[in-house]
Motif scaffolding. Sequence first.
Motif, PDB file in Angstrom:
ATOM      1  N   MET A  35       6.141  11.498   1.244  1.00 50.15           N
ATOM      2  CA  MET A  35       5.293  11.133   1.050  1.00 50.15           C
ATOM      3  C   MET A  35       6.446   9.920   0.771  1.00 50.15           C
ATOM      4  O   MET A  35       6.552   8.511   0.286  1.00 50.15           O
ATOM      5  CB  MET A  35       4.709  11.036  -0.299  1.00 50.15           C
ATOM      6  CG  MET A  35       4.094  12.466  -1.282  1.00 50.15           C
ATOM      7  SD  MET A  35       2.590  12.793  -0.672  1.00 50.15           S
ATOM      8  CE  MET A  35       1.776  11.803  -0.789  1.00 50.15           C
ATOM      9  N   ASN A  36       6.828   9.729   2.358  1.00 51.00           N
ATOM     10  CA  ASN A  36       7.360   8.068   2.395  1.00 51.00           C
ATOM     11  C   ASN A  36       6.782   7.241   3.415  1.00 51.00           C
ATOM     12  O   ASN A  36       7.243   6.469   3.471  1.00 51.00           O
ATOM     13  CB  ASN A  36       8.503   8.349   3.146  1.00 51.00           C
ATOM     14  CG  ASN A  36       8.902   9.924   4.565  1.00 51.00           C
ATOM     15  OD1 ASN A  36       7.344   9.888   5.000  1.00 51.00           O
ATOM     16  ND2 ASN A  36       9.853   9.233   5.163  1.00 51.00           N
ATOM     17  N   GLU A  37       5.128   7.032   3.441  1.00 50.48           N
ATOM     18  CA  GLU A  37       4.373   6.712   4.919  1.00 50.48           C
ATOM     19  C   GLU A  37       3.039   6.790   4.946  1.00 50.48           C
ATOM     20  O   GLU A  37       2.956   8.531   4.743  1.00 50.48           O
ATOM     21  CB  GLU A  37       5.081   6.998   6.214  1.00 50.48           C
ATOM     22  CG  GLU A  37       5.281   7.725   6.619  1.00 50.48           C
ATOM     23  CD  GLU A  37       6.294   7.441   8.177  1.00 50.48           C
ATOM     24  OE1 GLU A  37       6.331   6.638   8.940  1.00 50.48           O
ATOM     25  OE2 GLU A  37       5.850   8.884   9.107  1.00 50.48           O
ATOM     26  N   VAL A  55      -4.034   8.338   4.908  1.00 54.22           N
ATOM     27  CA  VAL A  55      -3.739   9.560   5.760  1.00 54.22           C
ATOM     28  C   VAL A  55      -2.393   9.815   5.081  1.00 54.22           C
ATOM     29  O   VAL A  55      -1.969   9.195   5.344  1.00 54.22           O
ATOM     30  CB  VAL A  55      -3.967  10.151   6.349  1.00 54.22           C
ATOM     31  CG1 VAL A  55      -3.670  11.623   6.862  1.00 54.22           C
ATOM     32  CG2 VAL A  55      -5.992  10.295   7.083  1.00 54.22           C
ATOM     33  N   VAL A  56      -1.753  10.762   4.542  1.00 61.27           N
ATOM     34  CA  VAL A  56      -0.001  11.049   4.162  1.00 61.27           C
ATOM     35  C   VAL A  56       0.077  12.168   5.122  1.00 61.27           C
ATOM     36  O   VAL A  56      -1.059  13.339   5.007  1.00 61.27           O
ATOM     37  CB  VAL A  56       0.541  11.303   3.288  1.00 61.27           C
ATOM     38  CG1 VAL A  56       2.224  12.265   3.138  1.00 61.27           C
ATOM     39  CG2 VAL A  56       0.289  10.835   2.424  1.00 61.27           C
ATOM     40  N   ARG A  57       0.667  11.781   6.530  1.00 64.68           N
ATOM     41  CA  ARG A  57       0.672  13.167   7.499  1.00 64.68           C
ATOM     42  C   ARG A  57       1.439  14.536   7.120  1.00 64.68           C
ATOM     43  O   ARG A  57       2.605  14.479   6.839  1.00 64.68           O
ATOM     44  CB  ARG A  57       1.010  12.529   8.922  1.00 64.68           C
ATOM     45  CG  ARG A  57       0.564  12.039   9.163  1.00 64.68           C
ATOM     46  CD  ARG A  57      -1.223  12.423   9.589  1.00 64.68           C
ATOM     47  NE  ARG A  57      -1.786  11.359  10.177  1.00 64.68           N
ATOM     48  CZ  ARG A  57      -3.517  11.701  10.310  1.00 64.68           C
ATOM     49  NH1 ARG A  57      -3.993  12.324  10.745  1.00 64.68           N
ATOM     50  NH2 ARG A  57      -3.639  10.301  11.546  1.00 64.68           N
ATOM     51  N   GLN A  95       0.591   2.341  -3.809  1.00 60.40           N
ATOM     52  CA  GLN A  95       1.859   1.920  -4.139  1.00 60.40           C
ATOM     53  C   GLN A  95       2.540   2.695  -3.828  1.00 60.40           C
ATOM     54  O   GLN A  95       2.670   3.835  -4.152  1.00 60.40           O
ATOM     55  CB  GLN A  95       1.246   1.230  -5.897  1.00 60.40           C
ATOM     56  CG  GLN A  95       3.100   0.334  -5.955  1.00 60.40           C
ATOM     57  CD  GLN A  95       2.760   0.664  -7.961  1.00 60.40           C
ATOM     58  OE1 GLN A  95       1.348   0.449  -8.442  1.00 60.40           O
ATOM     59  NE2 GLN A  95       2.799  -0.103  -8.766  1.00 60.40           N
ATOM     60  N   MET A  96       3.994   1.901  -3.378  1.00 61.31           N
ATOM     61  CA  MET A  96       4.405   3.256  -2.783  1.00 61.31           C
ATOM     62  C   MET A  96       6.388   2.077  -3.560  1.00 61.31           C
ATOM     63  O   MET A  96       6.548   0.735  -4.040  1.00 61.31           O
ATOM     64  CB  MET A  96       5.118   3.002  -1.502  1.00 61.31           C
ATOM     65  CG  MET A  96       4.086   3.409  -0.610  1.00 61.31           C
ATOM     66  SD  MET A  96       4.449   3.327   0.954  1.00 61.31           S
ATOM     67  CE  MET A  96       5.318   5.403   1.520  1.00 61.31           C
ATOM     68  N   ILE A  97       6.940   2.942  -3.931  1.00 58.31           N
ATOM     69  CA  ILE A  97       8.317   2.391  -3.989  1.00 58.31           C
ATOM     70  C   ILE A  97       9.578   3.418  -3.380  1.00 58.31           C
ATOM     71  O   ILE A  97       9.490   4.245  -3.270  1.00 58.31           O
ATOM     72  CB  ILE A  97       9.135   3.092  -5.545  1.00 58.31           C
ATOM     73  CG1 ILE A  97       8.456   4.393  -6.265  1.00 58.31           C
ATOM     74  CG2 ILE A  97       7.933   2.011  -6.682  1.00 58.31           C
ATOM     75  CD1 ILE A  97       9.419   4.719  -7.171  1.00 58.31           C
ATOM     76  N   ASP A  98      10.638   2.893  -3.307  1.00 57.77           N
ATOM     77  CA  ASP A  98      11.696   3.209  -3.296  1.00 57.77           C
ATOM     78  C   ASP A  98      12.456   4.302  -3.591  1.00 57.77           C
ATOM     79  O   ASP A  98      12.709   4.419  -4.890  1.00 57.77           O
ATOM     80  CB  ASP A  98      12.863   2.236  -3.048  1.00 57.77           C
ATOM     81  CG  ASP A  98      12.904   1.653  -1.129  1.00 57.77           C
ATOM     82  OD1 ASP A  98      12.081   1.810  -0.962  1.00 57.77           O
ATOM     83  OD2 ASP A  98      12.783   0.133  -1.406  1.00 57.77           O
ATOM     84  N   PRO A 147      23.122  10.343  -0.141  1.00 56.67           N
ATOM     85  CA  PRO A 147      22.037  10.258  -0.779  1.00 56.67           C
ATOM     86  C   PRO A 147      21.309  10.744   0.525  1.00 56.67           C
ATOM     87  O   PRO A 147      20.995  10.044   1.157  1.00 56.67           O
ATOM     88  CB  PRO A 147      21.895   8.828  -1.290  1.00 56.67           C
ATOM     89  CG  PRO A 147      23.205   8.371  -0.538  1.00 56.67           C
ATOM     90  CD  PRO A 147      24.262   9.349  -0.185  1.00 56.67           C
ATOM     91  N   VAL A 148      19.909  10.514  -0.093  1.00 60.30           N
ATOM     92  CA  VAL A 148      18.590  11.090   0.295  1.00 60.30           C
ATOM     93  C   VAL A 148      17.955   9.664   0.014  1.00 60.30           C
ATOM     94  O   VAL A 148      17.625   9.647  -0.783  1.00 60.30           O
ATOM     95  CB  VAL A 148      17.755  12.170   0.242  1.00 60.30           C
ATOM     96  CG1 VAL A 148      16.630  11.972   1.057  1.00 60.30           C
ATOM     97  CG2 VAL A 148      18.279  13.767   1.104  1.00 60.30           C
ATOM     98  N   ILE A 149      17.426   8.562   1.067  1.00 63.67           N
ATOM     99  CA  ILE A 149      17.039   7.336   1.125  1.00 63.67           C
ATOM    100  C   ILE A 149      15.554   7.365   1.439  1.00 63.67           C
ATOM    101  O   ILE A 149      15.230   8.320   2.762  1.00 63.67           O
ATOM    102  CB  ILE A 149      17.674   5.561   0.845  1.00 63.67           C
ATOM    103  CG1 ILE A 149      18.589   5.981   0.904  1.00 63.67           C
ATOM    104  CG2 ILE A 149      16.657   5.203   1.078  1.00 63.67           C
ATOM    105  CD1 ILE A 149      19.408   4.522   1.039  1.00 63.67           C
ATOM    106  N   SER A 150      14.109   7.536   0.831  1.00 67.22           N
ATOM    107  CA  SER A 150      13.211   7.677   0.589  1.00 67.22           C
ATOM    108  C   SER A 150      12.166   7.226   0.241  1.00 67.22           C
ATOM    109  O   SER A 150      12.275   6.013  -0.024  1.00 67.22           O
ATOM    110  CB  SER A 150      12.616   8.749   1.072  1.00 67.22           C
ATOM    111  OG  SER A 150      11.608   9.665   2.306  1.00 67.22           O
ATOM    112  N   LYS A 151      11.241   6.993  -0.001  1.00 67.54           N
ATOM    113  CA  LYS A 151      10.004   6.389  -0.782  1.00 67.54           C
ATOM    114  C   LYS A 151       8.968   7.832  -1.051  1.00 67.54           C
ATOM    115  O   LYS A 151       9.064   8.301  -1.027  1.00 67.54           O
ATOM    116  CB  LYS A 151       9.161   5.687   0.113  1.00 67.54           C
ATOM    117  CG  LYS A 151       9.735   4.186   0.856  1.00 67.54           C
ATOM    118  CD  LYS A 151       8.688   3.608   1.571  1.00 67.54           C
ATOM    119  CE  LYS A 151       9.717   2.121   2.248  1.00 67.54           C
ATOM    120  NZ  LYS A 151      10.176   1.094   1.199  1.00 67.54           N
ATOM    121  N   ALA A 152       8.205   6.220  -2.775  1.00 65.70           N
ATOM    122  CA  ALA A 152       7.400   7.305  -3.121  1.00 65.70           C
ATOM    123  C   ALA A 152       6.306   6.557  -3.621  1.00 65.70           C
ATOM    124  O   ALA A 152       5.607   5.373  -3.152  1.00 65.70           O
ATOM    125  CB  ALA A 152       7.843   8.696  -4.538  1.00 65.70           C
TER     126      ALA A 152
END
Length: 386
Positions: free
Chosen positions: A347-349, A360-362, A379-382, A161-166
């Motif tokens: 969009m993970n940071e 800013v999202v790089r 707002q972010m989610i895993d 699995p790829v674990i990141s954020k949105a």
Amino acid sequence: MKLKYSIAPLLFAALLSGTGCQEEAEVYPAVYMTDAQSNPDKSMTVEEAPAKTSFTVSSSELARQDVHVKIEVQPQLIDAFNRKYGKNYRVPAENCYAISATETVIEAGFSTSSPVEFTVTSIDGFAEGVTYCVPVSITSVSGGMRVLEPSRTLYIVLKTPVISKAIYLGSGNVYKVPSFQEDTNLAALPQLTLEARVYMERFASSDPYISSIMGIEGVCGVRFGDVKIDPNVLQICHGDYQPAATDKPFDTEKWYHVAAVWTGSSWDIYIDGIYATGVPTQGETVDLSSDNSGGFYLGASYGGGRYMYGYIAEARVWTRALSQSEIANNMNYVDPASDGLLAYWRMNEWEPNEDGSGNVVRDETGHGYDAIGGSSDPQMIDTKWN
């Protein structure tokens, strides 16, 4: 007595010399990888090591005596498999996996062998977003039995699995990419691909019923809804070219991958890596530097309105037309140095904007196409995708 098999792939025929198809074919028993009879690959999801699965070898008829079958990992087969099936799998390092035996036995009176255990012993060396595969082949069989060639090898696919954020998009947080407008090299692109993962909390409920995902209004917009279609239908908008996947409506609170591909001869929509619909075009170019209706947005269009209310991740812009297999194989992650990848916002940071307002999202590619957002605390989610 030899059995005549009811399953067509098990009928191995050798033409008798000099007489062609009119002569009776020779039918003989064969050994094969059991799982490979239905599909050449077998997938296992690996979230942590050790992780195990097993496989067996079968005979097309009951063994008259013990049949000893030797098996071996054959990494050299992966390139041909990738070419044939449009994959980009890699074989992991030898110290990352093990098989419990290099020989298995189909005992007399049976047609299936004792199982061989396959274990992923470590994922420390696994790269993010890469799908690994281990080809395991039958190399020899005792008693003169033959091997059914199409099922000689089982490809064990390791899905990590790829674990990141949105990040949440809505009226208080949309992103603009102003540096696109400053780059004249983007004014006449012969090909283009826009893609992202999206999770909608709700769709537009008032005229014109549009929820914008990404792009430039009227130029290369990817969105849900329009006055002509339902609010949960994916559409591309480019002037008079407006293909819409009307037979594949989206649900709320569910992750999807969407892609819009401008090939130069068509605008095509892909949903979760599968072609949905498209329209022919006349070889025009796309102006990604256009300032029409405010330029390029994530989560808005038409001067910053027509908001998308939901989460976005893995947003990318390419200056080439991705193939179906490229889209399907890289929905969860892609190498930022990939050929033709113009901009990449995972969009993970995010970072605070220099003036203290917004965020800013790089751009992961290093090309400098950073996305400037409206919220000072988005707002972010895993997320986790296999």
